[in-house]
Design a protein around this motif. Structure first.
Motif, PDB file in Angstrom:
ATOM      1  N   SER A  80      82.293 -40.810  55.179  1.00 52.66           N
ATOM      2  CA  SER A  80      82.147 -41.996  54.334  1.00 52.66           C
ATOM      3  C   SER A  80      81.573 -41.606  52.975  1.00 52.66           C
ATOM      4  N   THR A  81      81.901 -42.376  51.990  1.00 54.89           N
ATOM      5  CA  THR A  81      81.418 -42.089  50.639  1.00 54.89           C
ATOM      6  C   THR A  81      79.901 -42.234  50.547  1.00 54.89           C
TER       7      THR A  81
ATOM      8  N   LYS B 172      77.469 -39.386  49.209  1.00 57.99           N
ATOM      9  CA  LYS B 172      76.580 -39.744  48.109  1.00 57.99           C
ATOM     10  C   LYS B 172      75.136 -39.380  48.457  1.00 57.99           C
ATOM     11  N   ASN B 173      74.690 -39.729  49.665  1.00 57.10           N
ATOM     12  CA  ASN B 173      73.322 -39.410  50.083  1.00 57.10           C
ATOM     13  C   ASN B 173      73.090 -37.906  50.124  1.00 57.10           C
TER      14      ASN B 173
ATOM     15  N   LEU C 160      74.697 -35.560  48.402  1.00 53.92           N
ATOM     16  CA  LEU C 160      74.669 -35.031  47.039  1.00 53.92           C
ATOM     17  C   LEU C 160      73.378 -35.381  46.309  1.00 53.92           C
ATOM     18  N   ILE C 161      72.885 -36.574  46.521  1.00 55.78           N
ATOM     19  CA  ILE C 161      71.620 -36.972  45.893  1.00 55.78           C
ATOM     20  C   ILE C 161      70.485 -36.097  46.411  1.00 55.78           C
ATOM     21  N   SER C 162      70.470 -35.850  47.725  1.00 59.82           N
ATOM     22  CA  SER C 162      69.425 -35.005  48.297  1.00 59.82           C
ATOM     23  C   SER C 162      69.515 -33.590  47.755  1.00 59.82           C
ATOM     24  N   MET C 163      70.733 -33.057  47.668  1.00 60.14           N
ATOM     25  CA  MET C 163      70.910 -31.692  47.178  1.00 60.14           C
ATOM     26  C   MET C 163      70.585 -31.609  45.689  1.00 60.14           C
ATOM     27  N   ALA C 164      70.972 -32.602  44.950  1.00 60.48           N
ATOM     28  CA  ALA C 164      70.749 -32.570  43.511  1.00 60.48           C
ATOM     29  C   ALA C 164      69.267 -32.660  43.180  1.00 60.48           C
TER      30      ALA C 164
END
Length: 127
Positions: free
Chosen positions: A96-97, A101-102, A104-108
């Motif tokens: 799921s997007t 998204k979650n 990528l936010i955590s990694m970023a």
């Protein structure tokens, strides 16, 4: 054993080493935490990542226990982000997007989250 490994970490300052020793004097590491910290040391993880590795298994069991322990806010943030990554679930083999998204936010926010998570996974694969 862990103290001797930390003492040999030339990339940590003496103050950082002493802070970790103080934490280890107050807390007995379980075998899993010890192995995660060893992997992080091999990866030359920074001070905050090592502290997060020390507390990772306890934090999974009860994330309110940090109220009684004094650790840097950066390490607390890393632990929070690790739990967010662990809570991402893929349903019906369809990504799921929101999950992406979650992740990528955590990694970023901090790549150390992934480093600690990989050390944890490597430990699980070895056992």
């Amino acid at each position: 054993m862990i103290k001797s490994l930390i003492n040999e970490c030339k990339y940590l300052s003496q103050e950082e080493k002493q802070s970790i020793f103080n934490i280890l004097d107050m807390k007995t590491l379980d075998l899993k935490s010890e192995k995660i910290v060893k992997i992080l040391i091999d990866l030359k993880a920074d001070y905050y990542s090592l502290i997060s590795g020390i507390f990772l298994t306890d934090y999974r069991k009860d994330n309110n226990f940090l109220d009684d322990v004094t650790i840097p806010n950066v390490s607390k943030g890393l632990l929070d982000s690790i739990l967010k990554v662990e809570n991402i679930r893929i349903e019906n083999t369809e990504i799921s997007t929101d999950n992406i998204k979650n992740l990528l936010i955590s990694m970023a926010s901090d790549i150390r989250v992934i480093l600690i998570k990989l050390a944890d996974r490597l430990h699980k694969m070895r056992t």
